[in-house]
Design an enzyme around this catalytic site. Structure first.
Site, PDB file in Angstrom:
ATOM      1  N   LEU A 145       7.547  21.362  26.733  1.00 26.16           N
ATOM      2  CA  LEU A 145       6.450  21.758  27.607  1.00 26.16           C
ATOM      3  C   LEU A 145       6.779  21.362  29.037  1.00 26.16           C
ATOM      4  O   LEU A 145       7.477  20.372  29.269  1.00 26.16           O
ATOM      5  CB  LEU A 145       5.141  21.065  27.176  1.00 26.16           C
ATOM      6  CG  LEU A 145       4.647  21.344  25.758  1.00 26.16           C
ATOM      7  CD1 LEU A 145       3.399  20.493  25.464  1.00 26.16           C
ATOM      8  CD2 LEU A 145       4.335  22.814  25.552  1.00 26.16           C
ATOM      9  N   ASP A 146       6.259  22.126  30.002  1.00 22.87           N
ATOM     10  CA  ASP A 146       6.398  21.750  31.401  1.00 22.87           C
ATOM     11  C   ASP A 146       5.773  20.378  31.618  1.00 22.87           C
ATOM     12  O   ASP A 146       4.884  19.949  30.874  1.00 22.87           O
ATOM     13  CB  ASP A 146       5.687  22.760  32.301  1.00 22.87           C
ATOM     14  CG  ASP A 146       6.320  24.145  32.229  1.00 22.87           C
ATOM     15  OD1 ASP A 146       7.505  24.231  31.877  1.00 22.87           O
ATOM     16  OD2 ASP A 146       5.608  25.123  32.512  1.00 22.87           O
ATOM     17  N   ARG A 147       6.205  19.703  32.667  1.00 22.66           N
ATOM     18  CA  ARG A 147       5.711  18.358  32.961  1.00 22.66           C
ATOM     19  C   ARG A 147       4.174  18.296  32.940  1.00 22.66           C
ATOM     20  O   ARG A 147       3.591  17.379  32.361  1.00 22.66           O
ATOM     21  CB  ARG A 147       6.212  17.892  34.328  1.00 22.66           C
ATOM     22  CG  ARG A 147       5.724  16.493  34.710  1.00 22.66           C
ATOM     23  CD  ARG A 147       5.891  16.223  36.195  1.00 22.66           C
ATOM     24  NE  ARG A 147       7.280  16.061  36.576  1.00 22.66           N
ATOM     25  CZ  ARG A 147       7.890  14.881  36.652  1.00 22.66           C
ATOM     26  NH1 ARG A 147       7.240  13.762  36.349  1.00 22.66           N
ATOM     27  NH2 ARG A 147       9.140  14.815  37.040  1.00 22.66           N
TER      28      ARG A 147
END
Length: 318
Positions: A145-147
Site C-alpha cells: 500500500l502507498d505510505r
C-alpha cells in the site's frame, strides 16, 4: 553462576555471535568485555570470541542474576511491541492492518527498521516463528500500500505460502476491496478499464495507449450529492490504480495530493485536517488456493473501517 545447554537452533555458530543473539539487550562492548574477563566457559573450558558452539554444549556464565536478566533477549513478545496490528495469523500467513503514514517497504537507508515489512520480520524472528539462519528465504508481503493508504497487507511466513499467495494474486483468487470518499455524486456502479504508464521521477501515473492495463470496479455505498462513499474492487494491482482511476472518472479521492482536487483538499485540510488520500484497504476474501485451501471463502476486515464511517458521517452533514 548461570548454566545453560544449547539447543539445535543456538548451535553451529561463533560464540560471540551466539552471545549477541542471546543477550540482545547487552551492548556489544559489554559482551566483549565479559569474554575478555573470562566470565564464560564452554564445556568447562575458557570461552574465546571465535570459538564455535554446537548443540548440547554446556555454557557457564559467571555473571550476576541481575545482569543476566537485564541483558537477556526478551521472549514474551506481543505484536504491539513491533507496531503491528495483526488481524489474522496462522503457521503460513499473517494479515496486518497498516496505519496511514507507514511505509510498506523501506525506500531509503533512513527507512530501515521503520516500515511494516521490517516490523513483521522482527516480530516473526523474535517470536521464533521463522528460522533466521535460513539464508534461502525471508518472510515477505504479497501486496503493498502507498505510505498514506491504510489497511490490510498479507504476509507469507514460509516459501510454500509465498509461492501459493503470489500465484493466487496473479490468478485473482484473493479479492481485495477498498473504501474511499470521493468528491462528487456517484449513483451507479462503474468500471475503469484503461492503460497507464508511470513517471518514475514524479512517482505518478498517466494514460498510455501501450501501457499496463488496469481494471477497477467501483460501487457507491452512500452519497450526499457532494461526496460519495465508494467501495473499490481491484481486478489488477498497479501503483496508484484506484487514485488515478477516480481522477479519470472526475470523482477524485478527497485529500489526495497527487490526483485530487486542489480546492476541495484545501477546504478539507482547513476544516478537518485531512491532508492525504482517504483510502482504506478494508477487506480481503480468499478463494481456493493451492496449499492454503483452509482459507477458502474466508473474509478478513480492517479494524479501521470506523475511521472512514466517522469521517463520512461528518462530511455528509456539510
Amino acid at each position: 553462576m548461570i548454566e545453560i545447554t544449547l539447543n539445535k537452533n543456538q548451535g553451529n555458530q561463533r560464540f560471540d555471535r551466539f552471545l549477541r543473539k542471546y543477550f540482545e539487550n547487552a551492548p556489544l562492548s559489554v559482551i566483549q568485555k565479559n569474554i575478555r574477563k573470562k566470565n564464560f566457559k564452554i564445556n568447562d573450558k575458557r570461552a574465546k570470541a571465535d570459538d564455535y558452539v554446537y548443540e548440547n554444549d554446556n555454557i557457564k556464565m559467571y555473571i550476576s542474576d541481575e545482569n543476566y536478566n537485564k541483558w537477556l533477549t526478551k521472549t514474551d513478545f506481543k505484536a504491539s511491541d513491533f507496531n503491528l496490528d495483526i488481524v489474522y495469523e496462522d503457521k503460513n500467513i499473517i494479515i496486518m492492518d497498516k496505519e496511514p503514514g507507514l511505509l510498506t517497504h523501506s525506500s531509503t537507508k533512513e527507512d530501515y527498521g521503520h516500515n511494516l515489512v521490517d516490523y513483521m520480520l522482527s516480530y516473526l524472528y523474535k517470536t521464533n516463528q521463522v528460522d533466521k539462519t535460513d539464508r534461502t528465504f525471508n518472510p515477505a508481503v504479497v501486496n503493498r500500500l502507498d505510505r498514506n493508504t491504510a489497511g490490510l497487507i498479507i504476509g507469507a511466513k514460509n516459501a510454500d505460502a509465498l509461492r501459493s499467495l503470489n500465484k493466487a494474486i496473479r490468478e485473482n483468487k484473493i479479492s481485495k476491496y477498498y473504501l474511499t470518499i470521493v468528491k462528487g455524486e456517484v449513483k451507479e456502479a462503474f468500471t475503469i478499464d484503461t492503460r497507464i504508464s508511470k513517471n518514475e521521477s514524479k512517482n505518478k501515473i498517466k494514460s498510455a495507449k501501450d501501457g499496463s492495463r488496469i481494471i477497477t470496479n467501483f460501487r457507491p455505498l452512500e452519497t450526499n450529492h457532494k461526496y460519495t462513499l465508494l467501495e473499490c474492487e481491484l481486478i489488477t494491482g498497479k501503483t496508484h490504480q484506484i487514485r488515478y482511476s477516480l481522477r479519470k472518472n472526475g470523482t477524485p479521492i478527497i485529500g489526495d495530493r497527487k490526483y485530487g482536487d486542489r480546492k476541495t483538499n484545501e477546504l478539507l485540510s482547513e476544516k478537518f485536517d485531512i491532508n492525504n488520500q482517504v483510502l482504506l484497504a478494508y477487506k480481503v476474501r480468499f478463494d481456493h488456493i493451492d496449499e492454503l485451501d483452509y482459507l477458502r471463502d474466508k473474509t478478513f476486515r480492517s479494524k479501521r473501517i470506523d475511521n472512514i464511517e466517522n469521517l463520512k458521517s461528518t462530511l455528509f452533514k456539510m
